[in-house]
Design an enzyme around this catalytic site. Structure first.
Site, PDB file in Angstrom:
ATOM      1  N   CYS A  80       0.831  -1.215   0.000  1.00 49.62           N
ATOM      2  CA  CYS A  80       0.000   0.000   0.000  1.00 49.62           C
ATOM      3  C   CYS A  80       0.865   1.265   0.000  1.00 49.62           C
ATOM      4  O   CYS A  80       1.895   1.334   0.657  1.00 49.62           O
ATOM      5  CB  CYS A  80      -0.919  -0.021   1.218  1.00 49.62           C
ATOM      6  N   CYS A  84       0.162   4.968   7.046  1.00 47.05           N
ATOM      7  CA  CYS A  84      -0.503   4.766   8.340  1.00 47.05           C
ATOM      8  C   CYS A  84       0.499   4.068   9.298  1.00 47.05           C
ATOM      9  O   CYS A  84       0.941   2.949   9.004  1.00 47.05           O
ATOM     10  CB  CYS A  84      -1.766   3.924   8.165  1.00 47.05           C
ATOM     11  N   CYS A  87       0.319   0.321  10.361  1.00 47.43           N
ATOM     12  CA  CYS A  87      -0.126  -0.716   9.419  1.00 47.43           C
ATOM     13  C   CYS A  87       1.004  -1.540   8.793  1.00 47.43           C
ATOM     14  O   CYS A  87       1.895  -0.992   8.123  1.00 47.43           O
ATOM     15  CB  CYS A  87      -0.961  -0.070   8.315  1.00 47.43           C
ATOM     16  N   CYS A 124     -16.534  -9.409   5.402  1.00 46.91           N
ATOM     17  CA  CYS A 124     -15.911  -8.114   5.124  1.00 46.91           C
ATOM     18  C   CYS A 124     -14.638  -8.286   4.304  1.00 46.91           C
ATOM     19  O   CYS A 124     -13.724  -9.001   4.720  1.00 46.91           O
ATOM     20  CB  CYS A 124     -15.610  -7.413   6.444  1.00 46.91           C
ATOM     21  N   CYS A 155     -19.621  -6.431   3.474  1.00 45.05           N
ATOM     22  CA  CYS A 155     -18.911  -5.245   3.937  1.00 45.05           C
ATOM     23  C   CYS A 155     -17.619  -5.158   3.135  1.00 45.05           C
ATOM     24  O   CYS A 155     -17.053  -6.199   2.775  1.00 45.05           O
ATOM     25  CB  CYS A 155     -18.615  -5.365   5.426  1.00 45.05           C
ATOM     26  N   CYS A 215     -19.573   1.709   8.760  1.00 42.79           N
ATOM     27  CA  CYS A 215     -18.804   1.058   9.804  1.00 42.79           C
ATOM     28  C   CYS A 215     -17.574   1.938   9.984  1.00 42.79           C
ATOM     29  O   CYS A 215     -16.741   2.023   9.074  1.00 42.79           O
ATOM     30  CB  CYS A 215     -18.419  -0.358   9.360  1.00 42.79           C
ATOM     31  N   ARG A 287     -18.000  -2.800  17.969  1.00 47.55           N
ATOM     32  CA  ARG A 287     -17.250  -4.028  17.697  1.00 47.55           C
ATOM     33  C   ARG A 287     -15.920  -4.057  18.446  1.00 47.55           C
ATOM     34  O   ARG A 287     -15.109  -3.139  18.326  1.00 47.55           O
ATOM     35  CB  ARG A 287     -17.001  -4.204  16.192  1.00 47.55           C
TER      36      ARG A 287
HETATM   37  N1  SAM Z   1      -6.674   0.316   3.121  1.00 42.84           N
HETATM   38  C1  SAM Z   1      -7.969   0.652   3.570  1.00 42.84           C
HETATM   39  C2  SAM Z   1      -7.972   1.848   4.471  1.00 42.84           C
HETATM   40  O1  SAM Z   1      -7.026   2.027   5.250  1.00 42.84           O
HETATM   41  O2  SAM Z   1      -8.913   2.638   4.414  1.00 42.84           O
HETATM   42  C3  SAM Z   1      -8.715  -0.481   4.227  1.00 42.84           C
HETATM   43  C4  SAM Z   1      -7.987  -1.502   5.101  1.00 42.84           C
HETATM   44  S1  SAM Z   1      -7.264  -0.873   6.602  1.00 42.84           S
HETATM   45  C5  SAM Z   1      -6.171  -2.146   7.038  1.00 42.84           C
HETATM   46  C6  SAM Z   1      -8.612  -0.918   7.735  1.00 42.84           C
HETATM   47  C7  SAM Z   1      -8.357  -0.450   9.147  1.00 42.84           C
HETATM   48  O3  SAM Z   1      -7.676  -1.460   9.879  1.00 42.84           O
HETATM   49  C8  SAM Z   1      -7.521   0.792   9.383  1.00 42.84           C
HETATM   50  O4  SAM Z   1      -8.236   1.970   9.168  1.00 42.84           O
HETATM   51  C9  SAM Z   1      -7.170   0.643  10.850  1.00 42.84           C
HETATM   52  O5  SAM Z   1      -8.116   1.273  11.658  1.00 42.84           O
HETATM   53  C10 SAM Z   1      -7.206  -0.880  11.063  1.00 42.84           C
HETATM   54  N2  SAM Z   1      -5.836  -1.390  11.346  1.00 42.84           N
HETATM   55  C11 SAM Z   1      -4.844  -1.544  10.455  1.00 42.84           C
HETATM   56  N3  SAM Z   1      -3.725  -2.004  11.048  1.00 42.84           N
HETATM   57  C12 SAM Z   1      -4.010  -2.125  12.364  1.00 42.84           C
HETATM   58  C13 SAM Z   1      -3.256  -2.543  13.505  1.00 42.84           C
HETATM   59  N4  SAM Z   1      -1.974  -2.882  13.408  1.00 42.84           N
HETATM   60  N5  SAM Z   1      -3.872  -2.573  14.707  1.00 42.84           N
HETATM   61  C14 SAM Z   1      -5.173  -2.218  14.801  1.00 42.84           C
HETATM   62  N6  SAM Z   1      -5.934  -1.803  13.757  1.00 42.84           N
HETATM   63  C15 SAM Z   1      -5.359  -1.754  12.562  1.00 42.84           C
HETATM   64  C1  DTB Z   2     -11.333  -2.557  11.484  1.00 42.32           C
HETATM   65  O1  DTB Z   2     -11.698  -1.573  12.133  1.00 42.32           O
HETATM   66  N1  DTB Z   2     -10.486  -3.487  11.918  1.00 42.32           N
HETATM   67  C2  DTB Z   2     -10.253  -4.482  10.902  1.00 42.32           C
HETATM   68  C3  DTB Z   2     -11.256  -4.074   9.784  1.00 42.32           C
HETATM   69  N2  DTB Z   2     -11.758  -2.841  10.257  1.00 42.32           N
HETATM   70  C4  DTB Z   2     -10.830  -4.027   8.390  1.00 42.32           C
HETATM   71  C5  DTB Z   2      -8.839  -4.585  10.485  1.00 42.32           C
HETATM   72  C6  DTB Z   2      -7.889  -4.859  11.628  1.00 42.32           C
HETATM   73  C7  DTB Z   2      -6.535  -5.047  11.040  1.00 42.32           C
HETATM   74  C8  DTB Z   2      -5.525  -5.484  12.035  1.00 42.32           C
HETATM   75  C9  DTB Z   2      -4.175  -5.629  11.425  1.00 42.32           C
HETATM   76  C10 DTB Z   2      -4.082  -6.704  10.373  1.00 42.32           C
HETATM   77  O2  DTB Z   2      -4.570  -7.835  10.564  1.00 42.32           O
HETATM   78  O3  DTB Z   2      -3.452  -6.438   9.334  1.00 42.32           O
HETATM   79 FE1  SF4 Z   3      -2.846   1.242   3.392  1.00 43.13          FE
HETATM   80 FE2  SF4 Z   3      -2.770   0.100   5.769  1.00 43.13          FE
HETATM   81 FE3  SF4 Z   3      -3.258   2.688   5.598  1.00 43.13          FE
HETATM   82 FE4  SF4 Z   3      -5.124   0.920   4.748  1.00 43.13          FE
HETATM   83  S1  SF4 Z   3      -4.406   1.186   6.833  1.00 43.13           S
HETATM   84  S2  SF4 Z   3      -4.435   2.779   3.703  1.00 43.13           S
HETATM   85  S3  SF4 Z   3      -3.784  -0.704   3.980  1.00 43.13           S
HETATM   86  S4  SF4 Z   3      -1.366   1.664   4.988  1.00 43.13           S
END
Ligand code: SAM
Ligand code: DTB
Ligand code: SF4
Length: 340
Positions: A80, A84, A87, A124, A155, A215, A287
């Site tokens: 990506c 973030c 992430c 989802c 979702c 959501c 959730r």
């Molecule tokens: N890429 C898209 C976006 O960011 O809008 C969708 C997928 S993203 C992984 C969805 C959500 O997962 C993020 O907004 C964040 O709140 C959550 N998330 C990602 N990594 C995480 C982590 N290490 N711990 C907890 N929540 C996480």
């Molecule tokens: C949300 O709030 N939590 C989920 C879902 N929406 C997409 C994602 C959590 C991701 C946790 C880190 C991972 O597994 O990569």
């Molecule tokens: Fe990309 Fe992760 Fe940010 Fe979603 S949360 S936009 S997958 S870097």
């Protein structure tokens, strides 16, 4: 002008009653406004008082022993472009996550079928995109339509949406779009710089206009202050219509990401956040999302008592571990919880 509206879909979703103040004629206007200070004051309550208040609100609005279960699938993993700080899927951080292509339709459908057989009511699909390009969206629309045809709620979480994309998702049969605000506006810039808070609000506006359920929630334990946790909840609770579903994630720390090594949040503070979300968003599903793998079952039980009524189910979230389905089944049995 006030009117009591009983929506059969709401009843199906487990809502016990619709408080009069929450439903207006012709539009659902949110009359409850919460200041950050009022929410911060909830956090300051003695724990038992806070939990009692949250459980009371919960019982007024939901079956307290029913929990909705969603299963997640990462349909496009890694690589990506965004930054973030939490992430593991951001290309710029050196984590174990590899850049993979979009999954094939048949593999997605096999995973959805398995989720359904395991008792999930919602499936989802998540993609590690800044947002979908049209050529990305087309195959995802097909996935949504086919998953919906299997009798599951759908979702998707695909990043930021441009004008017209939410309508295409709705047309394909999308029930919910997940797009998190992540944290309070004043802490946001410490975590993400490649998209703004307003970008996120704009995407949520497009989702709402297309009549897709929202959501949206955030991540706790990123080094934010208690006031900033309250600030995130104020943003969500004060929306014209608060999100139908509010994921509260505990930061899952992943090696190679900037937030790895952040001081761990006290688990009781996590429970307090769930309780404050329940009180400020009485009709939303709250959730208990990422972080359950590292959470003692006693803390999870407290989260359910505090008003959490939805979880992600299945041994993987997107790229990180979640409790095994069998472990969750045992926990549900121990607590007398039944899936919605
Ligand atoms: N890429 C898209 C976006 O960011 O809008 C969708 C997928 S993203 C992984 C969805 C959500 O997962 C993020 O907004 C964040 O709140 C959550 N998330 C990602 N990594 C995480 C982590 N290490 N711990 C907890 N929540 C996480
Ligand atoms: C949300 O709030 N939590 C989920 C879902 N929406 C997409 C994602 C959590 C991701 C946790 C880190 C991972 O597994 O990569
Ligand atoms: Fe990309 Fe992760 Fe940010 Fe979603 S949360 S936009 S997958 S870097």
């Amino acid at each position: 002008m006030l009117e009591v509206v009983i929506d059969t879909q709401d009843l199906k979703n487990g809502l016990k009653s619709i408080p009069i103040k929450a439903k207006h004629l012709n539009e659902n206007v949110n009359l409850d406004r919460w200041s950050v200070a009022e929410i911060a004051a909830l956090f300051e309550l003695p724990f038992s008082d806070l939990i009692h208040r949250a459980q009371t609100v919960h019982r007024e609005n939901f079956d307290p022993n029913a929990v909705q279960i969603s299963t997640l699938l990462s349909i496009k993993t890694g690589g990506c472009s965004e930054d973030c700080g939490y992430c593991p899927q951001a290309a710029r951080y050196h984590t174990e996550v590899e850049d993979e292509p979009l999954m094939k339709l048949e593999d997605v459908l096999a995973a959805a079928n398995e989720a359904k057989n395991n008792g999930a009511s919602r499936f989802c699909m998540g993609a590690a995109w800044r947002g979908p390009k049209q050529r990305d969206l087309d195959p995802v629309l097909k996935m949504i339509a086919e998953v919906k045809a299997m009798g599951l709620e759908t979702c998707a979480t695909l990043g930021m949406l441009k004008e017209g994309q939410a309508e295409q998702l709705k047309e394909a049969g999308l029930d919910y779009y997940n797009h998190n605000l992540d944290t309070a506006p004043e802490f946001y810039g410490d975590v993400i710089t490649t998209r703004t808070y307003q970008d996120r609000l704009d995407t949520l506006g497009r989702v709402r206009s297309a009549d897709i359920y929202i959501c949206s929630g955030g991540i706790i334990g990123m080094g934010e202050s208690r006031n900033q946790r309250a600030g995130l909840l104020a943003q969500l609770a004060n929306m014209e219509r608060p999100p139908e579903s509010v994921p509260i994630n505990l930061l899952t720390q992943v090696e190679g990401t900037p937030l790895n090594g952040t001081e761990e949040l006290d688990p009781i503070e996590f429970v307090r956040t769930i309780a404050a979300a329940r009180i400020t968003m009485p009709q939303s599903f709250v959730r208990l999302s990422a972080g359950r793998q590292s959470m003692h079952e006693g803390i999870q039980a407290l989260c359910f008592v505090a008003g959490a009524n939805s979880i992600f189910y299945g041994e993987k979230l997107l790229t990180t571990a979640n409790p095994e389905a069998a472990t969750d089944k045992k926990l549900f049995a121990k607590l007398g919880i039944h899936p919605l």
